[in-house]
Design a protein around this motif. Structure first.
Motif, PDB file in Angstrom:
ATOM      1  N   ILE A  26       0.810  -1.205   0.000  1.00  0.00           N
ATOM      2  CA  ILE A  26       0.000   0.000   0.000  1.00  0.00           C
ATOM      3  C   ILE A  26       0.852   1.268   0.000  1.00  0.00           C
ATOM      4  CG2 ILE A  26      -1.741   1.278   1.300  1.00  0.00           C
ATOM      5  CD1 ILE A  26      -2.728  -1.408   2.359  1.00  0.00           C
ATOM      6  N   GLY A  27       2.052   1.216   0.507  1.00  0.00           N
ATOM      7  CA  GLY A  27       2.874   2.403   0.703  1.00  0.00           C
ATOM      8  C   GLY A  27       3.379   3.025  -0.585  1.00  0.00           C
ATOM      9  N   PRO A  28       3.950   4.232  -0.478  1.00  0.00           N
ATOM     10  CA  PRO A  28       4.502   4.899  -1.658  1.00  0.00           C
ATOM     11  C   PRO A  28       5.736   4.184  -2.189  1.00  0.00           C
ATOM     12  CG  PRO A  28       4.943   6.168   0.332  1.00  0.00           C
ATOM     13  CD  PRO A  28       4.063   5.029   0.730  1.00  0.00           C
ATOM     14  N   ASP A  29       6.044   4.417  -3.455  1.00  0.00           N
ATOM     15  CA  ASP A  29       7.156   3.731  -4.107  1.00  0.00           C
ATOM     16  C   ASP A  29       8.512   4.228  -3.627  1.00  0.00           C
ATOM     17  OD1 ASP A  29       5.482   2.139  -5.584  1.00  0.00           O
ATOM     18  OD2 ASP A  29       5.412   3.535  -7.257  1.00  0.00           O
ATOM     19  N   GLN A  30       8.684   5.546  -3.522  1.00  0.00           N
ATOM     20  CA  GLN A  30       9.991   6.072  -3.129  1.00  0.00           C
ATOM     21  C   GLN A  30       9.805   7.262  -2.188  1.00  0.00           C
ATOM     22  OE1 GLN A  30      12.462   7.341  -6.346  1.00  0.00           O
ATOM     23  NE2 GLN A  30      14.285   7.316  -5.097  1.00  0.00           N
ATOM     24  N   SER A  47      16.865  16.367 -14.257  1.00  0.00           N
ATOM     25  CA  SER A  47      15.441  16.425 -13.946  1.00  0.00           C
ATOM     26  C   SER A  47      15.241  16.234 -12.451  1.00  0.00           C
ATOM     27  CB  SER A  47      14.658  15.364 -14.722  1.00  0.00           C
ATOM     28  OG  SER A  47      15.024  14.078 -14.307  1.00  0.00           O
ATOM     29  N   TYR A  48      14.002  16.398 -12.026  1.00  0.00           N
ATOM     30  CA  TYR A  48      13.659  16.195 -10.619  1.00  0.00           C
ATOM     31  C   TYR A  48      12.201  15.785 -10.523  1.00  0.00           C
ATOM     32  CZ  TYR A  48      10.999  20.558 -10.407  1.00  0.00           C
ATOM     33  OH  TYR A  48      10.062  21.527 -10.607  1.00  0.00           O
ATOM     34  N   TYR A  49      11.839  15.218  -9.394  1.00  0.00           N
ATOM     35  CA  TYR A  49      10.437  14.964  -9.078  1.00  0.00           C
ATOM     36  C   TYR A  49      10.265  14.995  -7.570  1.00  0.00           C
ATOM     37  CZ  TYR A  49      12.037  10.112  -8.561  1.00  0.00           C
ATOM     38  OH  TYR A  49      12.719   8.985  -8.179  1.00  0.00           O
ATOM     39  N   MET A  50       9.063  15.308  -7.158  1.00  0.00           N
ATOM     40  CA  MET A  50       8.739  15.398  -5.733  1.00  0.00           C
ATOM     41  C   MET A  50       8.317  14.015  -5.221  1.00  0.00           C
ATOM     42  SD  MET A  50       9.150  18.625  -5.126  1.00  0.00           S
ATOM     43  CE  MET A  50       8.406  18.866  -3.539  1.00  0.00           C
ATOM     44  N   THR A  51       8.604  13.763  -3.955  1.00  0.00           N
ATOM     45  CA  THR A  51       8.130  12.516  -3.348  1.00  0.00           C
ATOM     46  C   THR A  51       6.638  12.653  -3.062  1.00  0.00           C
ATOM     47  OG1 THR A  51       8.728  13.295  -1.150  1.00  0.00           O
ATOM     48  CG2 THR A  51      10.355  11.955  -2.322  1.00  0.00           C
ATOM     49  N   GLU A  52       6.004  11.533  -2.846  1.00  0.00           N
ATOM     50  CA  GLU A  52       4.567  11.541  -2.585  1.00  0.00           C
ATOM     51  C   GLU A  52       4.272  12.144  -1.216  1.00  0.00           C
ATOM     52  OE1 GLU A  52       2.462   7.916  -3.330  1.00  0.00           O
ATOM     53  OE2 GLU A  52       3.931   7.302  -4.822  1.00  0.00           O
ATOM     54  N   VAL A  60      12.654  16.209  -2.563  1.00  0.00           N
ATOM     55  CA  VAL A  60      12.835  16.346  -3.999  1.00  0.00           C
ATOM     56  C   VAL A  60      13.897  15.332  -4.406  1.00  0.00           C
ATOM     57  CG1 VAL A  60      13.596  17.858  -5.862  1.00  0.00           C
ATOM     58  CG2 VAL A  60      12.308  18.796  -3.960  1.00  0.00           C
ATOM     59  N   VAL A  61      13.609  14.544  -5.411  1.00  0.00           N
ATOM     60  CA  VAL A  61      14.578  13.585  -5.918  1.00  0.00           C
ATOM     61  C   VAL A  61      15.202  14.196  -7.168  1.00  0.00           C
ATOM     62  CG1 VAL A  61      14.961  11.251  -6.770  1.00  0.00           C
ATOM     63  CG2 VAL A  61      13.250  11.664  -4.998  1.00  0.00           C
ATOM     64  N   LEU A  62      16.485  14.497  -7.076  1.00  0.00           N
ATOM     65  CA  LEU A  62      17.217  15.081  -8.189  1.00  0.00           C
ATOM     66  C   LEU A  62      17.855  13.957  -8.995  1.00  0.00           C
ATOM     67  CD1 LEU A  62      19.006  17.904  -6.188  1.00  0.00           C
ATOM     68  CD2 LEU A  62      16.907  18.100  -7.523  1.00  0.00           C
ATOM     69  N   VAL A  63      17.622  13.954 -10.300  1.00  0.00           N
ATOM     70  CA  VAL A  63      18.162  12.922 -11.183  1.00  0.00           C
ATOM     71  C   VAL A  63      19.354  13.525 -11.922  1.00  0.00           C
ATOM     72  CG1 VAL A  63      17.676  11.322 -13.072  1.00  0.00           C
ATOM     73  CG2 VAL A  63      15.870  11.944 -11.451  1.00  0.00           C
ATOM     74  N   THR A  64      20.526  12.892 -11.795  1.00  0.00           N
ATOM     75  CA  THR A  64      21.746  13.410 -12.397  1.00  0.00           C
ATOM     76  C   THR A  64      21.946  12.834 -13.801  1.00  0.00           C
ATOM     77  OG1 THR A  64      23.172  11.663 -11.543  1.00  0.00           O
ATOM     78  CG2 THR A  64      22.821  13.579 -10.124  1.00  0.00           C
ATOM     79  N   LYS A  65      22.966  13.327 -14.488  1.00  0.00           N
ATOM     80  CA  LYS A  65      23.294  12.840 -15.830  1.00  0.00           C
ATOM     81  C   LYS A  65      23.669  11.362 -15.811  1.00  0.00           C
ATOM     82  CE  LYS A  65      24.836  17.266 -17.621  1.00  0.00           C
ATOM     83  NZ  LYS A  65      25.967  18.060 -18.133  1.00  0.00           N
ATOM     84  N   GLN A  66      24.199  10.883 -14.697  1.00  0.00           N
ATOM     85  CA  GLN A  66      24.571   9.469 -14.570  1.00  0.00           C
ATOM     86  C   GLN A  66      23.401   8.616 -14.079  1.00  0.00           C
ATOM     87  OE1 GLN A  66      26.357  11.925 -12.892  1.00  0.00           O
ATOM     88  NE2 GLN A  66      27.975  12.130 -14.401  1.00  0.00           N
ATOM     89  N   SER A  67      22.207   9.181 -14.093  1.00  0.00           N
ATOM     90  CA  SER A  67      20.966   8.506 -13.660  1.00  0.00           C
ATOM     91  C   SER A  67      20.956   8.173 -12.175  1.00  0.00           C
ATOM     92  CB  SER A  67      20.709   7.238 -14.474  1.00  0.00           C
ATOM     93  OG  SER A  67      20.551   7.569 -15.828  1.00  0.00           O
TER      94      SER A  67
END
Length: 91
Positions: A26-30, A47-52, A60-67
């Protein structure tokens, strides 16, 4: 008599295991449990995305060039700057 206790213990163990397994689905993914402690260069973040909002900590999850995915505190000024730059680049 011992057989009845062992059977009861197995049934209780299976019931407890099934509730734990159901709660995990049931919980959030990340979620972010800790934040990256240092300032990052905005040129390495693509890129970035917010956590649930179900997570204990907003992040905030920051995605780098190295993934790589790095959790950061969204209230810090350098994180806000990176988010603003990425948003401006996407328009």
């Amino acid at each position: 008599m011992r057989t009845a206790y062992i059977l009861l213990l197995c049934v209780l163990g299976a019931a407890m295991l099934s509730t734990v397994t159901c709660n995990n689905a049931i919980g959030p993914d990340q979620c972010c449990f800790s934040y990256y402690p240092r300032r990052m260069n905005k040129n390495v973040v693509v890129s970035y995305y917010m956590t649930e909002n179900r997570c204990a900590k907003l992040g905030v999850v920051l995605v780098t060039k190295q993934s790589r995915r790095i959790c950061a505190d969204p209230s810090l000024s350098w994180v806000e700057g990176i988010m603003k730059d990425i948003d401006e680049k996407s328009f």
